[in-house]
Write a protein that holds these residues in place. Sequence first.
Motif: not given
Length: 305
Positions: A133-135, A139-143, A171-176
């Motif tokens: 992911x991008x930084x 951060x958005x996804x983890x937090x 966006x991060x969720x789609x990567x997971x």
Amino acid sequence: METAGSVAEESAAVRRQLINVAYRLLGSLTEAEDAVEEAYARWYGLPGDRQADISSPGAWLTTVTSRICLDLLGSARARRERYVGAWLPEPVPDRAGRGHAGGAGPTGPVDPADQIVLDESVSMAFLVVLDSMTPAERVAFVLHDVFRYRFAEVADVLGRTPAACKQLAASARRRVGAARAPVAATGQADVVRRVKEAWEARDIAALVGLLDPAAVMAADGGGVAGVALRPVEGGARIARYVVAMAEKAPGLELRERSVNGVPGLVAQRAGGVMTVASFHVSGGRVTRIWAVRNPEKLRPWAGEG
């Protein structure tokens, strides 16, 4: 009135939370501990009246730790370009209920590895996806998704609007994808045990049967330990490779261990940990292997023999 004991417990809980956040953001226990130490240094560097104005020191420390991690993630690409071979997250052991020589007493320092909550968000498969992911996405996804912080709080870390942070998390969720789905530990443990037995017997055919034909193995030696610098692709090639490695390392022993909360294998020689291997299993076969051999990343495993 708070007692000294309750204050100490609260402080320990905050530190444990910070280590867990930072490890998921950075994929490195060493860097996570450094980020947390830097956050505390900034806290103690504040004037007393400024500290008094902060209603929740824990929230302040989380914000600062996350910002430090964000800066480190931003510079990670340049550091990775200098890294020899594949970079993999730093694996953590599960010492729950086992005791270990590196543990601390009531007044001693606490090993950061002992502070990590082992769940699907620290499996090697999950951490590898986080690293793609991008930084800002990470951060958005983890937090938000892992630690349930509100997007308003995430926005304070990232310096963006809550709406923008919501988009980053989506966006991060789609990567997971499937990486977040919990692995059936019992099924994985059986496959990993059979891999161990086939390796010990130097049975290439048995290994091929346990590996998906499209399996991929990545190894991290950090330029110090000998590994294939590029991923080994294909079940048959991986089987031949690991057996050949075994022939070159007499006296090596495999032990079944929990690696980031998931059944894995630890290779030891003369009491020292040489390799920590994590697996992703699907349909009863191994689809991915992540082997960490970089000695710098194996420090938390001291005493696992």
